[in-house]
Write a protein that holds these residues in place. Structure first.
Motif, PDB file in Angstrom:
ATOM      1  N   VAL A  88       7.469  -0.823  -2.393  1.00  6.10           N
ATOM      2  CA  VAL A  88       7.036   0.553  -2.123  1.00  6.10           C
ATOM      3  C   VAL A  88       7.859   1.171  -1.000  1.00  6.10           C
ATOM      4  O   VAL A  88       8.392   2.282  -1.128  1.00  6.10           O
ATOM      5  CB  VAL A  88       5.532   0.599  -1.784  1.00  6.10           C
ATOM      6  CG1 VAL A  88       5.103   2.019  -1.437  1.00  6.10           C
ATOM      7  CG2 VAL A  88       4.706   0.063  -2.948  1.00  6.10           C
TER       8      VAL A  88
ATOM      9  N   GLU B 123       6.817   7.753  -3.881  1.00  2.00           N
ATOM     10  CA  GLU B 123       7.075   9.175  -4.051  1.00  2.00           C
ATOM     11  C   GLU B 123       7.959   9.447  -5.270  1.00  2.00           C
ATOM     12  O   GLU B 123       9.000   8.817  -5.458  1.00  2.00           O
ATOM     13  CB  GLU B 123       7.752   9.745  -2.801  1.00  2.00           C
ATOM     14  CG  GLU B 123       6.909   9.638  -1.534  1.00  2.00           C
ATOM     15  CD  GLU B 123       5.660  10.487  -1.598  1.00  2.00           C
ATOM     16  OE1 GLU B 123       5.685  11.506  -2.317  1.00  2.00           O
ATOM     17  OE2 GLU B 123       4.664  10.138  -0.934  1.00  2.00           O
TER      18      GLU B 123
ATOM     19  N   ASN C 172       3.978   6.424 -13.419  1.00  2.00           N
ATOM     20  CA  ASN C 172       3.478   5.106 -13.807  1.00  2.00           C
ATOM     21  C   ASN C 172       4.420   4.416 -14.785  1.00  2.00           C
ATOM     22  O   ASN C 172       4.623   3.190 -14.729  1.00  2.00           O
ATOM     23  CB  ASN C 172       2.087   5.232 -14.423  1.00  2.00           C
ATOM     24  CG  ASN C 172       1.017   5.512 -13.387  1.00  2.00           C
ATOM     25  OD1 ASN C 172       1.235   5.300 -12.191  1.00  2.00           O
ATOM     26  ND2 ASN C 172      -0.129   5.988 -13.828  1.00  2.00           N
TER      27      ASN C 172
ATOM     28  N   THR D  58       0.839  -1.185   0.000  1.00  2.00           N
ATOM     29  CA  THR D  58       0.000   0.000   0.000  1.00  2.00           C
ATOM     30  C   THR D  58       0.881   1.244   0.000  1.00  2.00           C
ATOM     31  O   THR D  58       2.082   1.170   0.219  1.00  2.00           O
ATOM     32  CB  THR D  58      -0.922   0.036   1.232  1.00  2.00           C
ATOM     33  OG1 THR D  58      -0.107   0.039   2.419  1.00  2.00           O
ATOM     34  CG2 THR D  58      -1.869  -1.152   1.260  1.00  2.00           C
TER      35      THR D  58
ATOM     36  N   LYS E  47       7.198   3.034 -12.761  1.00  2.00           N
ATOM     37  CA  LYS E  47       6.737   1.849 -12.012  1.00  2.00           C
ATOM     38  C   LYS E  47       6.798   0.609 -12.892  1.00  2.00           C
ATOM     39  O   LYS E  47       7.205  -0.472 -12.440  1.00  2.00           O
ATOM     40  CB  LYS E  47       5.314   2.067 -11.492  1.00  2.00           C
ATOM     41  CG  LYS E  47       5.170   3.107 -10.390  1.00  2.00           C
ATOM     42  CD  LYS E  47       3.729   3.164  -9.916  1.00  2.00           C
ATOM     43  CE  LYS E  47       3.529   4.180  -8.793  1.00  2.00           C
ATOM     44  NZ  LYS E  47       3.514   5.556  -9.297  1.00  2.00           N
TER      45      LYS E  47
ATOM     46  N   ASN F 253      10.717   4.299  -1.366  1.00  2.00           N
ATOM     47  CA  ASN F 253      10.616   5.575  -0.662  1.00  2.00           C
ATOM     48  C   ASN F 253      11.820   5.830   0.248  1.00  2.00           C
ATOM     49  O   ASN F 253      12.350   6.950   0.296  1.00  2.00           O
ATOM     50  CB  ASN F 253       9.321   5.623   0.149  1.00  2.00           C
ATOM     51  CG  ASN F 253       8.093   5.756  -0.731  1.00  2.00           C
ATOM     52  OD1 ASN F 253       8.156   6.301  -1.839  1.00  2.00           O
ATOM     53  ND2 ASN F 253       6.964   5.251  -0.262  1.00  2.00           N
TER      54      ASN F 253
ATOM     55  N   GLU G 202       1.972   5.350  -1.507  1.00  2.00           N
ATOM     56  CA  GLU G 202       2.447   5.984  -2.725  1.00  2.00           C
ATOM     57  C   GLU G 202       3.950   5.779  -2.885  1.00  2.00           C
ATOM     58  O   GLU G 202       4.694   5.754  -1.900  1.00  2.00           O
ATOM     59  CB  GLU G 202       2.158   7.491  -2.691  1.00  2.00           C
ATOM     60  CG  GLU G 202       0.678   7.834  -2.681  1.00  2.00           C
ATOM     61  CD  GLU G 202       0.013   7.513  -3.998  1.00  2.00           C
ATOM     62  OE1 GLU G 202       0.690   7.564  -5.050  1.00  2.00           O
ATOM     63  OE2 GLU G 202      -1.197   7.202  -3.986  1.00  2.00           O
TER      64      GLU G 202
ATOM     65  N   TYR H 279       0.217  -4.863  -6.670  1.00  2.00           N
ATOM     66  CA  TYR H 279       0.145  -3.421  -6.400  1.00  2.00           C
ATOM     67  C   TYR H 279      -0.097  -2.644  -7.694  1.00  2.00           C
ATOM     68  O   TYR H 279      -0.957  -1.762  -7.754  1.00  2.00           O
ATOM     69  CB  TYR H 279       1.455  -2.988  -5.736  1.00  2.00           C
ATOM     70  CG  TYR H 279       1.620  -1.504  -5.515  1.00  2.00           C
ATOM     71  CD1 TYR H 279       1.009  -0.856  -4.439  1.00  2.00           C
ATOM     72  CD2 TYR H 279       2.429  -0.743  -6.359  1.00  2.00           C
ATOM     73  CE1 TYR H 279       1.191   0.502  -4.224  1.00  2.00           C
ATOM     74  CE2 TYR H 279       2.612   0.613  -6.152  1.00  2.00           C
ATOM     75  CZ  TYR H 279       1.998   1.232  -5.077  1.00  2.00           C
ATOM     76  OH  TYR H 279       2.176   2.579  -4.873  1.00  2.00           O
TER      77      TYR H 279
ATOM     78  N   LEU I 283      -3.452  -0.469  -9.078  1.00  2.00           N
ATOM     79  CA  LEU I 283      -3.347   0.902  -9.583  1.00  2.00           C
ATOM     80  C   LEU I 283      -3.782   1.013 -11.039  1.00  2.00           C
ATOM     81  O   LEU I 283      -3.796   2.110 -11.600  1.00  2.00           O
ATOM     82  CB  LEU I 283      -1.899   1.401  -9.457  1.00  2.00           C
ATOM     83  CG  LEU I 283      -1.342   1.612  -8.054  1.00  2.00           C
ATOM     84  CD1 LEU I 283       0.121   2.055  -8.141  1.00  2.00           C
ATOM     85  CD2 LEU I 283      -2.162   2.629  -7.278  1.00  2.00           C
TER      86      LEU I 283
END
Length: 332
Positions: free
Chosen positions: A206, A22, A26, A18, A29, A210, A20, A267, A271
């Protein structure tokens, strides 16, 4: 290619990713997912080639740990320095496997000597007032080696632009981490050297994105080093000649449930960034690239004996401008 159970493993909902990522678009990703999957598939292919006797020596599989390398390496600039260890295929495939132009050193055969080299590169960046950073990788067992402490101490004293990554997969070959240190979190080793240390879930793409992003920003800004312990697990033996029968089946199964790649795939699907068609296209592209690489390697001539004497020293560094300074002159 990788066995199906290694690439399409289901995982419990409690490991759902879960939050964002940062500063990650997309498109980025998806690129990151492709590099993670490429590392997994290439690793699995290398294991098969070794078992088929198609190359000598041994192979240190990283399956299960890919996110620890790929996520931070994906964020590096071309002139940043990468110091991989023997189990860091992801750091190399996310950049380039040992190439001076990309500043990725050949994986060190001496445990944690890559930390010394990366620390030296970071010192050079600081002397030359560059905004580049160095990244060095090691396993949990390597934190008990003297070179680990010498590198960290030097980096702390000089506030060097470097990020140290410790991949704690619980086993230093066949020795459990509890017999190499009394610490629960290896990141606390940074306390002794005056810079921050953090422990994270190295199988959570994720979180890894970050926190490594912040560590790289900190290094580039001149604030100094960061030590990141990534808690993870290797699925296979220390090398491919190790049956790893010192581990329980329950322990291995527990960590397979935390496989970073299907967690990240889910994930992206949530999205609506990744579709079945896009995944099929990525797999086809990766398979073709790996086949081309294997064919190229197996059809290339073996290096001549005197090749060991080449590329030992370099008079210049491709694409890197030292300006008026002599890189060997610390006072210049």
């Amino acid at each position: 290619m990788a066995e199906q159970q290694e690439t399409e493993l289901s995982f419990p909902a409690k490991y759902r990713l879960t939050g964002e990522m940062e500063g990650c678009t997309n498109e980025q990703k998806l690129e990151l997912f492709e590099r993670l999957l490429k590392t997994r598939e290439f690793d699995a292919r290398m294991r098969k080639l070794f078992r088929q006797g198609r190359f000598e020596g041994t192979f240190y599989s990283q399956i299960g740990q890919e996110a620890c390398d790929v996520v931070i390496a994906y964020q590096l600039h071309q002139r940043d320095f990468v110091g991989p260890s023997h189990r860091d295929l992801g750091a190399s495939t996310a950049c380039h496997y040992w190439h001076p132009e990309f500043w990725v050193m050949n994986p060190s055969t001496s445990i944690v000597m890559n930390w010394v080299a990366a620390t030296g590169a970071a010192f050079g960046y600081k002397m030359l007032k560059k905004d580049n950073v160095a990244v060095a990788f090691c396993g949990d067992g390597a934190t008990a080696h003297g070179d680990f402490h010498e590198a960290c101490n030097f980096a702390g004293v000089h506030r060097l632009p470097i990020v140290y990554v410790v991949q704690n997969n619980l086993w230093a070959e066949s020795l459990p981490v509890a017999l190499t240190t009394a610490l629960t979190d290896l990141s606390r080793r940074a306390d002794a050297y005056g810079f921050p240390g953090i422990s994270i879930d190295g199988n959570d793409v994720v979180e890894t994105w970050n926190l490594t992003r912040e560590a790289l920003k900190r290094a580039r800004s001149g604030a100094g080093p960061t030590l990141i312990e990534m808690k993870t697990y290797r699925w296979h033996g220390h090398s491919d000649i190790d049956p790893a029968d010192y581990r329980s089946d329950d322990e291995v199964a527990h960590w397979m449930e935390r496989d970073p790649i299907p967690r990240y795939e889910q994930y992206l699907r949530e999205l609506e960034v990744l579709s079945d068609d896009a995944l099929a296209e990525v797999r086809t592209r990766i398979e073709a690239e790996i086949e081309e690489a294997v064919d190229f390697a197996e059809n290339s001539p073996r290096p001549a004996p005197d090749g060991y004497l080449s590329h030992v020293y370099a008079e210049e560094y491709p694409g890197f401008d030292f300006g008026d300074r002599n890189p060997g002159d610390a006072n210049g």
